[in-house]
Write a protein that holds these residues in place. Structure first.
Motif, PDB file in Angstrom:
ATOM      1  N   ALA A  47       0.843  -1.200   0.000  1.00 26.57           N
ATOM      2  CA  ALA A  47       0.000   0.000   0.000  1.00 26.57           C
ATOM      3  C   ALA A  47       0.872   1.242   0.000  1.00 26.57           C
ATOM      4  O   ALA A  47       2.074   1.183   0.262  1.00 26.57           O
ATOM      5  N   LEU A  48       0.234   2.374  -0.293  1.00 25.10           N
ATOM      6  CA  LEU A  48       0.913   3.664  -0.230  1.00 25.10           C
ATOM      7  C   LEU A  48       1.062   4.112   1.219  1.00 25.10           C
ATOM      8  O   LEU A  48       2.093   4.643   1.616  1.00 25.10           O
ATOM      9  N   GLY A  49       0.016   3.898   2.021  1.00 23.97           N
ATOM     10  CA  GLY A  49       0.087   4.290   3.423  1.00 23.97           C
ATOM     11  C   GLY A  49      -1.267   4.409   4.071  1.00 23.97           C
ATOM     12  O   GLY A  49      -2.236   3.789   3.633  1.00 23.97           O
ATOM     13  N   LEU A  50      -1.334   5.232   5.119  1.00 22.66           N
ATOM     14  CA  LEU A  50      -2.555   5.439   5.897  1.00 22.66           C
ATOM     15  C   LEU A  50      -2.962   6.896   5.850  1.00 22.66           C
ATOM     16  O   LEU A  50      -2.117   7.786   5.778  1.00 22.66           O
ATOM     17  N   ALA A  51      -4.272   7.125   5.949  1.00 24.12           N
ATOM     18  CA  ALA A  51      -4.772   8.502   5.970  1.00 24.12           C
ATOM     19  C   ALA A  51      -6.002   8.613   6.871  1.00 24.12           C
ATOM     20  O   ALA A  51      -6.842   7.715   6.909  1.00 24.12           O
ATOM     21  N   VAL A  52      -6.060   9.728   7.575  1.00 25.53           N
ATOM     22  CA  VAL A  52      -7.264  10.165   8.268  1.00 25.53           C
ATOM     23  C   VAL A  52      -7.581  11.528   7.652  1.00 25.53           C
ATOM     24  O   VAL A  52      -7.022  12.550   8.055  1.00 25.53           O
ATOM     25  N   ARG A  72     -14.990  15.644  23.490  1.00 23.98           N
ATOM     26  CA  ARG A  72     -15.761  15.171  22.319  1.00 23.98           C
ATOM     27  C   ARG A  72     -14.905  14.221  21.480  1.00 23.98           C
ATOM     28  O   ARG A  72     -13.715  14.441  21.285  1.00 23.98           O
ATOM     29  N   ARG A  73     -15.520  13.172  20.979  1.00 29.09           N
ATOM     30  CA  ARG A  73     -14.836  12.195  20.121  1.00 29.09           C
ATOM     31  C   ARG A  73     -15.747  11.866  18.959  1.00 29.09           C
ATOM     32  O   ARG A  73     -16.700  11.110  19.106  1.00 29.09           O
ATOM     33  N   ASP A  74     -15.448  12.426  17.810  1.00 26.43           N
ATOM     34  CA  ASP A  74     -16.224  12.130  16.610  1.00 26.43           C
ATOM     35  C   ASP A  74     -15.753  10.814  16.002  1.00 26.43           C
ATOM     36  O   ASP A  74     -14.571  10.480  16.082  1.00 26.43           O
ATOM     37  N   PRO A  75     -16.650  10.076  15.376  1.00 30.21           N
ATOM     38  CA  PRO A  75     -16.217   8.848  14.696  1.00 30.21           C
ATOM     39  C   PRO A  75     -15.359   9.184  13.474  1.00 30.21           C
ATOM     40  O   PRO A  75     -15.568  10.222  12.827  1.00 30.21           O
ATOM     41  N   TYR A  76     -14.379   8.317  13.188  1.00 31.52           N
ATOM     42  CA  TYR A  76     -13.559   8.489  11.993  1.00 31.52           C
ATOM     43  C   TYR A  76     -12.950   7.155  11.603  1.00 31.52           C
ATOM     44  O   TYR A  76     -12.928   6.213  12.400  1.00 31.52           O
ATOM     45  N   ASP A  77     -12.482   7.094  10.379  1.00 31.75           N
ATOM     46  CA  ASP A  77     -11.829   5.898   9.865  1.00 31.75           C
ATOM     47  C   ASP A  77     -10.382   6.194   9.526  1.00 31.75           C
ATOM     48  O   ASP A  77     -10.064   7.252   8.993  1.00 31.75           O
ATOM     49  N   VAL A 123     -11.086   0.733   4.689  1.00 32.62           N
ATOM     50  CA  VAL A 123     -10.954   1.028   6.127  1.00 32.62           C
ATOM     51  C   VAL A 123      -9.920   0.070   6.725  1.00 32.62           C
ATOM     52  O   VAL A 123     -10.046  -1.146   6.601  1.00 32.62           O
ATOM     53  N   PHE A 124      -8.932   0.644   7.346  1.00 34.95           N
ATOM     54  CA  PHE A 124      -7.886  -0.101   8.054  1.00 34.95           C
ATOM     55  C   PHE A 124      -8.301  -0.305   9.509  1.00 34.95           C
ATOM     56  O   PHE A 124      -8.109  -1.359  10.080  1.00 34.95           O
ATOM     57  N   GLN A 125      -8.881   0.763  10.091  1.00 28.93           N
ATOM     58  CA  GLN A 125      -9.386   0.707  11.459  1.00 28.93           C
ATOM     59  C   GLN A 125     -10.443   1.783  11.627  1.00 28.93           C
ATOM     60  O   GLN A 125     -10.235   2.925  11.235  1.00 28.93           O
ATOM     61  N   ALA A 126     -11.573   1.398  12.203  1.00 30.66           N
ATOM     62  CA  ALA A 126     -12.652   2.353  12.463  1.00 30.66           C
ATOM     63  C   ALA A 126     -12.606   2.777  13.935  1.00 30.66           C
ATOM     64  O   ALA A 126     -12.403   1.941  14.813  1.00 30.66           O
ATOM     65  N   TYR A 127     -12.791   4.052  14.169  1.00 32.54           N
ATOM     66  CA  TYR A 127     -12.910   4.595  15.520  1.00 32.54           C
ATOM     67  C   TYR A 127     -14.294   5.202  15.631  1.00 32.54           C
ATOM     68  O   TYR A 127     -14.656   6.073  14.843  1.00 32.54           O
ATOM     69  N   ARG A 128     -15.036   4.745  16.587  1.00 34.45           N
ATOM     70  CA  ARG A 128     -16.443   5.145  16.696  1.00 34.45           C
ATOM     71  C   ARG A 128     -16.753   5.957  17.945  1.00 34.45           C
ATOM     72  O   ARG A 128     -17.776   5.774  18.582  1.00 34.45           O
ATOM     73  N   GLY A 129     -15.845   6.844  18.281  1.00 34.24           N
ATOM     74  CA  GLY A 129     -16.108   7.794  19.333  1.00 34.24           C
ATOM     75  C   GLY A 129     -16.080   7.328  20.716  1.00 34.24           C
ATOM     76  O   GLY A 129     -15.744   6.475  21.290  1.00 34.24           O
TER      77      GLY A 129
END
Length: 159
Positions: free
Chosen positions: A113-118, A136-141, A153-159
């Motif tokens: 892969a090229l890498g990771l991004a948020v 506050r914690r917004d969800p992000y991937d 999606v490499f890892q999901a963060y759901r707040g």
């Protein structure tokens, strides 16, 4: 017949030194900081907070306070994945507020892969978790960006 006590002790000491000789270099390598180069705007506070997060997690940062748009383009990452800082570690591009845990996982798994991004700047991600946001914690991937420009999606963060 038992070997003399002195011979037994010398044998045990020799085994202990041999084991230490095998283990200590691996331990030292594990504790050695991983080099990462980061391009960011010199005025960006959240980038500095992300860098502090990376340093606290064993990364040795080389900082380029020249902005990141040019670096992102040179490294081949499409601007749709853009954020406020771009990094290079182990041959992988890291864009935005990627948690150190995911960077370590990337380096361990070594995907093609090229890498990771948020993309963007999600509140609650490392560097965007200042007390000013009131917890506050917004969800992000965290996206794994493939060499053809697509992502998953490499890892999901759901707040």
């Amino acid at each position: 017949m038992n070997p003399p006590l002195l011979t037994r002790r010398a044998t045990l000491q020799g085994l202990a030194f041999a084991a230490a000789g095998a283990v200590l270099p691996a331990l030292a390598a594990a504790l050695e900081a991983t080099s990462i180069t980061v391009w960011k705007d010199p005025q960006c506070g959240c980038c500095g907070d992300w860098i502090a997060h990376m340093q606290a997690n064993g990364f040795a940062v080389t900082l380029r306070d020249t902005g990141n748009t040019g670096a992102r383009a040179r490294l081949g990452l499409d601007r749709r994945y853009g954020s406020c800082h771009t990094a290079l570690v182990g041959g992988y591009v890291i864009e935005g507020h990627v948690p150190a845990r995911e960077v370590r996982r990337l380096l361990r798994e070594k995907p093609d892969a090229l890498g990771l991004a948020v993309p963007g700047m999600p509140v609650g991600s490392p560097g965007m978790d200042d007390p000013v946001y009131g917890g506050r914690r917004d969800p992000y991937d965290v996206l794994l960006v493939l060499k053809n420009g697509s992502s998953r999606v490499f890892q999901a963060y759901r707040g």
